[in-house]
Motif scaffolding. Structure first.
Motif: not given
Length: 101
Positions: A70-77, A47-48, A93-97, A53-59
């Motif tokens: 590998v992504t979170d449950e919200r699913m990366s584009p 998330h965020r 719990p994380s202070p970075f999320y 990453t999407v551009e890289l995946a397309r390439n």
């Protein structure tokens, strides 16, 4: 980034030609250019999500390589470009999320 490095280090012990690519669209661009149909690329995107990453995946997909995401449950584009998607639970719990509703 640390997860990707850890995976690469462990894979190197059992498989030849494993590379950790830190800047695939910048200083490590030659790695992307040399991809072929027998290559497997593992992407991490949480998330965020990063548009890069999407551009890289397309390439990667255009070059005929396999993508494992590998992504979170919200699913990366980038999931729409991947052949294998591994969603993981990040509800720790994380202070970075930052949580969004």
């Amino acid at each position: 980034n640390i997860l990707a490095k850890h995976l690469a280090i462990n894979l190197e012990t059992i498989r030849p030609k494993v590379r950790f690519v830190e800047h695939p669209l910048d200083s490590d661009l030659s790695t992307l250019i040399s991809l072929g149909t027998r290559d497997i690329y593992v992407l991490f995107d949480f998330h965020r999500y990063q548009s890069s990453t999407v551009e890289l995946a397309r390439n990667i997909k255009r070059r005929g390589s396999t993508i494992i995401l590998v992504t979170d449950e919200r699913m990366s584009p980038a999931a729409s470009e991947a052949q294998v998607v591994i969603p993981i639970n990040i509800n720790a719990p994380s202070p970075f999320y930052t949580f969004y509703n």
